[in-house]
Design a protein around this motif. Structure first.
Motif, PDB file in Angstrom:
ATOM      1  N   THR A 104       0.849  -1.187   0.000  1.00 37.83           N
ATOM      2  CA  THR A 104       0.000   0.000   0.000  1.00 37.83           C
ATOM      3  C   THR A 104       0.891   1.246   0.000  1.00 37.83           C
ATOM      4  N   THR A 143      -1.765   9.877   1.422  1.00 40.99           N
ATOM      5  CA  THR A 143      -3.063  10.275   0.890  1.00 40.99           C
ATOM      6  C   THR A 143      -2.864  10.804  -0.522  1.00 40.99           C
ATOM      7  N   GLY A 150      -8.748   8.996  -3.012  1.00 45.92           N
ATOM      8  CA  GLY A 150      -9.181   7.792  -2.316  1.00 45.92           C
ATOM      9  C   GLY A 150      -8.610   6.502  -2.850  1.00 45.92           C
ATOM     10  N   GLU A 152      -5.731   5.326  -2.678  1.00 42.70           N
ATOM     11  CA  GLU A 152      -4.795   4.627  -1.794  1.00 42.70           C
ATOM     12  C   GLU A 152      -5.474   3.443  -1.098  1.00 42.70           C
ATOM     13  N   HIS A 153      -6.800   3.418  -1.099  1.00 42.08           N
ATOM     14  CA  HIS A 153      -7.551   2.311  -0.498  1.00 42.08           C
ATOM     15  C   HIS A 153      -8.111   1.342  -1.539  1.00 42.08           C
ATOM     16  N   THR A 154      -7.957   1.671  -2.823  1.00 45.55           N
ATOM     17  CA  THR A 154      -8.542   0.813  -3.865  1.00 45.55           C
ATOM     18  C   THR A 154      -7.520   0.554  -4.974  1.00 45.55           C
ATOM     19  N   ASP A 210      -3.911   0.252  -4.012  1.00 42.15           N
ATOM     20  CA  ASP A 210      -3.650  -0.738  -2.957  1.00 42.15           C
ATOM     21  C   ASP A 210      -3.510  -2.095  -3.647  1.00 42.15           C
ATOM     22  N   TRP A 248      -5.895  -4.849  -2.604  1.00 43.31           N
ATOM     23  CA  TRP A 248      -7.250  -4.625  -3.104  1.00 43.31           C
ATOM     24  C   TRP A 248      -7.337  -5.032  -4.570  1.00 43.31           C
TER      25      TRP A 248
END
Length: 339
Positions: free
Chosen positions: A246, A250, A254, A256-258, A261, A264
């Motif tokens: 990851t 930031t 967003g 960084e979460h999808t 990642d 993910w």
């Protein structure tokens, strides 16, 4: 003396020690306001030299600022002409115009000896990405990449390959993790569009994905795997030395979460037909855990090879020990020079 040199770090340490001696020697000198002023001045001198010495020792380890002009925030560029060095290969520098990314930055390129000896051949390419904080000098100085490349190619463990050393931190104090930051540098575009375009313009290299790979250490390791997963049409393979799954920053949208990642992506998107090499020390708990997670999630057509060293932390010593095997492994997955 360069700001990343051992001599500079030792000189700064000497200055800090002398400042401490001066502080002790003058602490009880004079009286009244004069004493207070003398104490304040020597204390500031002591703290300043101590902080400078600490910063220079850190810079000596990670090569964030290899020159005084870089430390002052100045950007320099150069034409693709030979740089000084004593290797079988040749190190050149070229300026990448940021046609797509808006970033115009110099990059270094290692040309193997065969580049001179085979004037009609087009060679496979590896982009080598550094960590944060850091700069391409980390590869060239602390990791002695040109020496390792010469050794591996001469020994026949690696095919003659052009290796590019681009910066992924246009601002040395801003971590991009090789992504396009919202409202910030478009580093992903620079590395995946502008760098290949400039290299293909100035160098005799392969243009097809079978001839392109990535390698990185620390944050650059995350960069290598993430860019390969995001751009399987451009890269056939990637190697990560103590990288992560990851970005740890930031990005602004967003992702960084999808999409940025890697765990993910492997869970939710079709896995591409690329090959990844994940190396770390077992004592480097975050990097080792993330490598194990990616290896567990991977399935065909994605191929993952892991290589774990007993012990080993998150350090240049670990990465230098791992780089030659990683370059050799990449070469087995890349296409050969085209004649």
């Amino acid at each position: 003396m360069a700001p990343d040199s051992l001599a500079t770090a030792l000189s700064a340490t000497t200055a800090a020690a002398l400042a401490a001696v001066l502080l002790c020697a003058t602490w009880d000198r004079a009286t009244g306001l004069r004493r207070a002023a003398l104490r304040a001045a020597t204390t500031v001198c002591c703290l300043t030299t101590a902080l400078a010495a600490t910063g220079l020792w850190i810079n000596h380890q990670i090569d964030t600022f290899p020159t005084w002009s870089a430390l002052a925030g100045q950007k320099t560029g150069a034409d693709p002409t030979p740089a000084t060095g004593h290797t079988d290969g040749q190190l050149v520098t070229l300026t990448v115009p940021g046609t797509a990314s808006g970033l115009t930055l110099p990059i270094h390129a290692y040309l193997p000896a065969a580049y001179r000896d085979q004037p009609t051949a087009r060679f496979p390419v590896i982009e080598a990405l550094h960590g944060f904080p850091g700069s391409p000098s980390g590869w060239l100085n602390r990791l002695a990449a040109t020496r390792h490349l010469d050794q591996e190619i001469t020994a026949g463990r690696m095919a003659p390959t052009v290796v590019l050393f681009p910066p992924q931190t246009p601002n040395p104090l801003l971590d991009t993790e090789c992504t396009d930051l919202t409202g910030g540098p478009r580093t992903e575009t620079f590395l995946t569009v502008d760098v290949p375009a400039a290299a293909q313009t100035h160098l005799r290299i392969r243009a097809d994905r079978a001839g392109w790979g990535l390698i990185g250490y620390s944050a650059g390791g995350y960069c290598a795997t993430n860019l390969a997963l995001r751009h399987p049409d451009k890269y056939a393979t990637a190697a990560s030395l103590s990288g992560y799954a990851t970005p740890g920053i930031t990005i602004g949208d967003g992702t960084e979460h999808t999409l940025n990642d890697d765990t993910w992506r492997l869970r939710h998107l079709p896995q591409p037909a690329i090959a990844l090499y994940l190396a770390s020390g077992r004592a480097d708990h975050k990097a080792h855990h993330d490598a194990e997670t990616l290896a567990h999630l991977a399935h065909p057509p994605l191929t993952v090879t892991t290589n774990y060293a007993d012990g080993g932390g998150h350090s240049m010593a670990v990465w230098e020990a791992a780089e030659a095997p990683a370059f050799d492994w990449l070469s087995t997955w890349l296409g050969r020079p085209l004649h």
